[in-house]
Design a protein around this motif. Structure first.
Motif, PDB file in Angstrom:
ATOM      1  N   HIS A 127       0.858  -1.190   0.000  1.00 21.37           N
ATOM      2  CA  HIS A 127       0.000   0.000   0.000  1.00 21.37           C
ATOM      3  C   HIS A 127       0.889   1.233   0.000  1.00 21.37           C
ATOM      4  O   HIS A 127       2.095   1.134   0.221  1.00 21.37           O
ATOM      5  N   ASP A 186       5.909   4.562   5.183  1.00 21.19           N
ATOM      6  CA  ASP A 186       6.752   3.707   6.032  1.00 21.19           C
ATOM      7  C   ASP A 186       6.910   2.293   5.468  1.00 21.19           C
ATOM      8  O   ASP A 186       7.560   1.446   6.089  1.00 21.19           O
ATOM      9  N   HIS A 187       6.369   2.046   4.275  1.00 22.97           N
ATOM     10  CA  HIS A 187       6.524   0.730   3.653  1.00 22.97           C
ATOM     11  C   HIS A 187       7.361   0.744   2.374  1.00 22.97           C
ATOM     12  O   HIS A 187       7.603  -0.310   1.796  1.00 22.97           O
ATOM     13  N   ASP A 195      -6.034   0.845   6.962  1.00 25.33           N
ATOM     14  CA  ASP A 195      -5.632   1.956   7.833  1.00 25.33           C
ATOM     15  C   ASP A 195      -5.563   3.292   7.097  1.00 25.33           C
ATOM     16  O   ASP A 195      -4.689   4.095   7.362  1.00 25.33           O
ATOM     17  N   ASP A 227      -0.880  -3.629   5.865  1.00 25.71           N
ATOM     18  CA  ASP A 227      -1.493  -3.084   7.080  1.00 25.71           C
ATOM     19  C   ASP A 227      -2.948  -3.492   7.258  1.00 25.71           C
ATOM     20  O   ASP A 227      -3.692  -2.867   8.019  1.00 25.71           O
ATOM     21  N   HIS A 239       2.906  -4.468  10.268  1.00 23.56           N
ATOM     22  CA  HIS A 239       3.421  -4.040  11.565  1.00 23.56           C
ATOM     23  C   HIS A 239       3.312  -5.207  12.535  1.00 23.56           C
ATOM     24  O   HIS A 239       2.254  -5.817  12.676  1.00 23.56           O
TER      25      HIS A 239
HETATM   26 ZN   LIG Z   1       2.131   0.991   7.948  1.00 25.58          ZN
END
Ligand SMILES: [Zn+2]
Length: 277
Positions: free
Chosen positions: A72, A76-77, A155, A174, A214
């Protein structure tokens, strides 16, 4: 014959948050799906340092990296993908849905980048790589299929997954969390419902193993039933406790009573305060 291994970033310190104090960013994962000679990486973490450690870790596997699949568009990915892509000339960063590509591009825009740089000063790539559309729903890894599928909401942005039938493995990004507070910031009753539907869609694939985007580094396992059930319950509990809480603090305390051992409490603060803004 396929196999897989998981890299966990651990919790990342971020500047202290007004109204909360010491804070960390949730620990993230990258999964290497390995054939005998080649491999595919799912997600690529966040900081330059993480990207470099990830590249070294992939190199240690002895496989040639074909692609990095992004689940996605959240920064942070994939902000850590640069060193990995740089180490494998034949590899590319891909997404299976144009919406993921668009979101990733948006996250690298100047205004949004300024926000991420304030959270991780001096630790992010100046120009993170952005994915391109894979152009196919399946990847082939030495004759074994890796299915790339758009699932739905989670999310905050569109969620897709990689499913490896040979391993009965889903890399769920996520959609599913493992022993970490879930990112429900700015969520609504509708978005939480959509997230539950996405969890159901992952369960329908009947995976044995779910690697979550996560994951607490000390989580006991990646058991699909456990982590899907846990994530479903967390969202339902959040809904229930939100309905009976008068303040963000009360919601936080109620959720902490239910999930005392979940990692990254700052996430719960971010989720709870957004509901009373
Ligand atoms: Zn994330």
């Amino acid at each position: 014959m396929l196999s897989f291994q998981v890299f966990n970033s651990g919790y990342r310190p971020i500047p202290s948050v007004p109204g909360w104090g010491e804070a960390t960013w949730p620990a993230g994962t990258a999964t290497l799906i390995r054939g005998e000679r080649e491999a595919i990486l799912v997600d690529a973490l966040l900081t330059v340092d993480e990207g470099e450690r990830l590249a070294a870790w992939v190199r240690e596997s002895g496989r040639d990296l074909r692609a990095v699949f992004l689940t996605h568009g959240h920064f942070d990915h994939f902000f850590g993908a640069g060193p990995v892509l740089g180490a494998y000339a034949g590899s590319r960063l891909i997404a299976c849905d144009q919406q993921v590509v668009d979101e990733a591009v948006r996250q690298t825009g100047a205004e949004v980048m300024a926000r991420w740089n304030a959270l991780f000063p001096g630790r992010l790539a100046a120009t993170p790589p952005v994915p391109s559309w894979s152009g196919a729903a399946n990847l082939d890894l030495e004759g074994n299929p890796v299915y790339l599928r758009t699932i739905g909401g989670a999310d905050g942005v569109l969620a897709t997954i990689a499913y490896v039938p040979d391993l009965r493995l889903v890399c769920a990004g996520d959609i599913v969390y493992n022993n970490i507070h879930m990112w429900l910031r700015n969520s609504t009753p509708e978005s939480r419902k959509a997230w539950l539907a996405s969890l159901d869609a992952v369960a329908t694939m009947k995976p044995v193993t779910v690697v979550t985007g996560h994951r607490d580094p000390d989580a006991p396992d990646d058991d699909a039933a456990r982590v899907i059930d846990q994530s479903r319950r967390y969202i339902e509990d959040f809904e229930r406790e939100l309905a009976v809480s008068g303040t963000a603090r009360e919601l936080i305390d109620r959720m902490l009573a239910r999930y005392p051992d979940h990692g990254n409490r700052y996430t719960l603060f971010a989720s709870a305060t957004s509901q009373f803004a």
